[in-house]
Design an enzyme around this catalytic site. Structure first.
Site, PDB file in Angstrom:
ATOM      1  N   LYS A 125      -2.892  -6.779  10.957  1.00 43.55           N
ATOM      2  CA  LYS A 125      -2.961  -5.829   9.855  1.00 43.55           C
ATOM      3  C   LYS A 125      -1.982  -4.703  10.096  1.00 43.55           C
ATOM      4  CE  LYS A 125      -5.903  -2.210   7.882  1.00 43.55           C
ATOM      5  NZ  LYS A 125      -7.193  -1.504   7.938  1.00 43.55           N
ATOM      6  N   GLU A 136      -3.009  -0.124  -5.872  1.00 44.20           N
ATOM      7  CA  GLU A 136      -3.986   0.606  -5.055  1.00 44.20           C
ATOM      8  C   GLU A 136      -3.401   1.918  -4.559  1.00 44.20           C
ATOM      9  OE1 GLU A 136      -6.057   0.061  -0.698  1.00 44.20           O
ATOM     10  OE2 GLU A 136      -6.082  -1.680  -2.050  1.00 44.20           O
ATOM     11  N   GLU A 143      -9.967  -6.535   6.295  1.00 45.82           N
ATOM     12  CA  GLU A 143      -9.316  -5.238   6.511  1.00 45.82           C
ATOM     13  C   GLU A 143     -10.315  -4.224   7.064  1.00 45.82           C
ATOM     14  OE1 GLU A 143      -7.340  -1.643   3.880  1.00 45.82           O
ATOM     15  OE2 GLU A 143      -7.538  -3.636   2.976  1.00 45.82           O
ATOM     16  N   GLU A 162     -12.541  10.275   4.363  1.00 46.58           N
ATOM     17  CA  GLU A 162     -12.778   9.566   5.624  1.00 46.58           C
ATOM     18  C   GLU A 162     -12.985  10.529   6.791  1.00 46.58           C
ATOM     19  OE1 GLU A 162     -11.326   5.610   7.995  1.00 46.58           O
ATOM     20  OE2 GLU A 162     -10.342   6.227   6.159  1.00 46.58           O
TER      21      GLU A 162
END
Length: 444
Positions: A206, A431, A295, A251
């Site tokens: 990733k 996105e 992910e 986050e």
């Protein structure tokens, strides 16, 4: 752009004098801020507004966060602190922002404000900081005296019980457009395709690729206007402002409070639906999507591996849950545990950064590919932003959904997406556009 300053060496004894006292509810915190150099950490109207700079420390390079943790301990050891309140964020407190990359040309900073006005669980306080010896504690910025800053705030807002509720205005209204920067849409789609090719041939699992938008604020623009838009539009996020870095991040990188540690991992995203039924269907689609689940798993595992040496009893959400924000859904996992080694919030920030949520897996390979495919310096985007107290407690988010504003008014906003083997360039571009919405709407 000048090179960041090296890690400071502090030699003073009792260099800062810090006093915290309870305060009647000051009302909204954002109007108290300096309009051009705001310092803010807030969620759901609770948090801290900083005014002025009693102490500024700058760091650079691979050890920048560890250097900051060591320097902060020296600052704490040399300070006289009278904290009559004892809430999270009272007493000696620094706001901080660190760069994403160790090779960034931008500096990482810890800033102790001259005045902090804060609110936690219905109780408010004011902290004043003064310097005892200007010659022995370096570096520092001798700005206006703390009492003068406090007086200015008091004259302008309900710190003064006689002030009118509408006493603070946010200056002239501005509306601006952010335009593609060094990574326009076509280049971003090509970078995603390149990353997917590398992943499918086994180079890595990733990588998080970002793109940028650029603009310029009119001279003397009031940044509090954008911060108020962010705070009102995204009340469940951390609205932050540190040294020109502004935004609202969903986050939580790490929170340390009285020996307990917690974090919230976000990875996997889908846009909100146009109505209730479609919105519910989008959330179900996200939760069941193998690409987003993969992910997300990489991001959770990276946080668990980083925290495990410091907390022997970590627990996580049984399954990722869908977190609803005004413009999108995220897959989220909460992590909590008890610290077993006395680590401070800055120690854990150093251990955690960069997580797979903002870099990739394996970390070294992802960072190398980011350097290759992104044609810009991320600066403090996707780096840690937050605060640390004298006892080592603190709250740190990942600097997302925001922008860096320079002293000249130049703005650079960033958004990134996690790229895995199943990623589609058009979907990742869409996105990234969703993730840029909070800051573009706040500014324009």
């Amino acid at each position: 752009m000048s090179a960041p300053a090296p890690a400071p060496h502090l030699r003073a004894t009792n260099a800062l004098r810090v006093t915290t006292r309870l305060l009647d509810d000051p009302g909204q915190l954002i109007p108290l801020l300096d309009p051009h150099h705001p310092l803010l950490w807030m969620r759901r109207r609770e948090g801290m507004a900083g005014i002025g700079e009693a102490l500024r420390l700058e760091f650079a390079g691979p050890t920048r966060i560890r250097d900051a943790a060591a320097a902060w301990q020296q600052v704490v050891a040399s300070a006289e602190v009278d904290d009559g309140v004892g809430l999270p964020g009272t007493g000696l407190t620094a706001f901080g922002a660190f760069t994403f990359s160790p090779s960034s040309s931008i500096s990482s900073v810890l800033i102790v404000p001259e005045v902090i006005v804060g609110r936690h669980e219905g109780r408010a306080w004011i902290t004043r900081v003064s310097r005892l010896d200007d010659d022995t504690l370096q570096p520092a910025d001798a700005a206006a005296a703390p009492h003068a800053v406090a007086d200015r705030a008091a004259a302008a807002h309900p710190l003064n019980p006689h002030a009118a509720p509408h006493a603070v205005a946010f200056g002239d209204e501005y509306r601006l457009s952010l335009l593609p920067g060094s990574m326009p849409p076509a280049a971003y789609r090509e970078a995603v395709r390149d990353a997917v090719t590398r992943i499918r041939r086994g180079d890595l699992e990733k990588v998080v690729l970002a793109r940028d938008l650029e603009g310029r604020l009119p001279l003397e623009s009031d940044l509090r206007r954008a911060l108020m838009e962010l705070a009102l539009g995204y009340p469940e996020c951390w609205t932050y402002a540190v040294d020109g870095l502004i935004g609202s991040s969903p986050e939580t990188l790490v929170r340390v409070r009285q020996g307990e540690v917690s974090a919230r991992v976000l990875a996997g995203t889908i846009s909100r639906g146009p109505d209730a039924a479609a919105d519910h269907e989008r959330a179900i689609t996200l939760a069941a999507n193998p690409k987003d689940q993969d992910e997300h798993a990489f991001a959770v595992q990276s946080v668990l591996e980083a925290l495990a040496p410091h907390s022997p009893n970590l627990v996580t959400s049984e399954l990722p849950f869908t977190l609803k924000l005004p413009n999108l859904w995220h897959l989220a996992t909460d992590i909590a545990g008890t610290l077993g080694d006395g680590s401070t919030a800055l120690d854990l920030v150093a251990a955690l950064h960069p997580t797979a949520a903002v870099a990739g897996t394996p970390t070294a390979d992802a960072m190398a590919l980011i350097d290759e495919l992104e044609p810009f310096d991320r600066g403090r985007y996707a780096g840690p932003v937050g605060w640390v107290g004298a006892d080592g407690d603190g709250e740190w988010a990942i600097a997302l959904r925001g922008a860096q504003v320079s002293d000249t008014g130049a703005i650079t906003a960033y958004a990134g997406c996690g790229i895995v083997a199943e990623s589609d360039p058009e979907r990742e571009l869409a996105e990234s556009t969703m993730k840029l919405r909070p800051i573009t709407e706040a500014l324009g």
